[in-house]
Design a protein around this motif. Structure first.
Motif, mmCIF file in Angstrom:
data_model
loop_
_atom_site.group_PDB
_atom_site.id
_atom_site.type_symbol
_atom_site.label_atom_id
_atom_site.label_comp_id
_atom_site.label_asym_id
_atom_site.label_seq_id
_atom_site.Cartn_x
_atom_site.Cartn_y
_atom_site.Cartn_z
ATOM 1 N N ARG A 40 35.738 81.138 41.411
ATOM 2 C CA ARG A 40 34.721 81.950 40.730
ATOM 3 C C ARG A 40 35.126 82.247 39.291
ATOM 4 O O ARG A 40 34.297 82.170 38.376
ATOM 5 N N VAL A 41 36.384 82.580 39.086
ATOM 6 C CA VAL A 41 36.866 82.840 37.727
ATOM 7 C C VAL A 41 36.748 81.563 36.893
ATOM 8 O O VAL A 41 36.309 81.601 35.739
ATOM 9 N N ALA A 44 33.123 80.894 35.854
ATOM 10 C CA ALA A 44 32.727 81.782 34.757
ATOM 11 C C ALA A 44 33.398 81.355 33.457
ATOM 12 O O ALA A 44 32.762 81.328 32.396
ATOM 13 N N VAL A 47 31.743 78.061 32.018
ATOM 14 C CA VAL A 47 30.467 78.339 31.362
ATOM 15 C C VAL A 47 30.687 79.130 30.078
ATOM 16 O O VAL A 47 30.078 78.843 29.037
ATOM 17 N N GLY A 48 31.573 80.126 30.115
ATOM 18 C CA GLY A 48 31.879 80.909 28.922
ATOM 19 C C GLY A 48 32.438 80.056 27.805
ATOM 20 O O GLY A 48 32.103 80.243 26.626
ATOM 21 N N GLU A 142 29.918 76.408 46.979
ATOM 22 C CA GLU A 142 30.664 77.297 46.086
ATOM 23 C C GLU A 142 32.128 76.873 45.994
ATOM 24 O O GLU A 142 32.707 76.820 44.910
#
Length: 173
Positions: A40-41, A44, A47-48, A142
């Motif tokens: 998950r990190v 993110a 995308v960041g 996921e």
């Protein structure tokens, strides 16, 4: 552990170092929780990185004298531009999420579901009417997306810090 959720094609159960054989079911649940969390990190972060690298930003200021626009272009330099108090707030917020992830009963190491974070995991109940097969499919997606994002974000870091280490990115990062 070979029947654990997430053993998907093309590799199936992939544990070349035999890490799953060193511990108990609780240890393997901890490994799975860590994999979900890191995935998950990484998603993110990936995308960041893309958003920052391409110049997208919020309007206004992050802090007095620090416009969001000043953070665009070089993702590794963006963190350095965040004021100390901002960094403290980000780390404190992430720490609260970390603590919340350890709160559900039963705990993921004692038979609970790995990856569930109260109030953040499905706050509107979107998954409550889904079949177990659909939920399993979404959890596996996921996991796989997180695995790929971990490889992707590390390739961005390598390309940004060691010129030529990722030939595809040699002229873009």
């Amino acid at each position: 552990a070979s029947g654990i959720e997430g053993a998907t094609a093309p590799f199936g159960f992939f544990d070349p170092l035999k890490l799953s054989s060193y511990g108990s079911d609780a240890t393997n649940a901890w490994f799975r929780q860590a994999e979900i969390k890191h995935g998950r990190v990484a998603m993110a972060a990936f995308v960041g990185w893309i958003i920052t690298e391409n110049g997208f930003h919020f309007p206004g200021n992050l802090a007095t004298g620090v416009p969001f626009e000043s953070l665009t272009g070089k993702p590794l330099e963006a963190w350095e531009a965040v004021p100390l108090l901002g960094k403290v707030q980000i780390i404190a917020f992430l720490g609260m999420i970390e603590i919340a992830g350890e709160m559900p009963k039963p705990h993921y190491m004692k038979g609970g579901k790995p990856g569930v974070i109260p109030y953040i995991w499905d706050p509107f109940g979107a998954t409550k009417n889904m079949s177990e097969e659909t939920l399993k499919n979404k959890r596996e997606k996921e996991l796989n997306n997180g695995r790929l994002a971990m490889i992707g974000i590390m390739s961005f870091f390598a390309a940004a810090t060691m010129p030529g280490s990722v030939p595809f990115f040699s002229s873009t990062i």
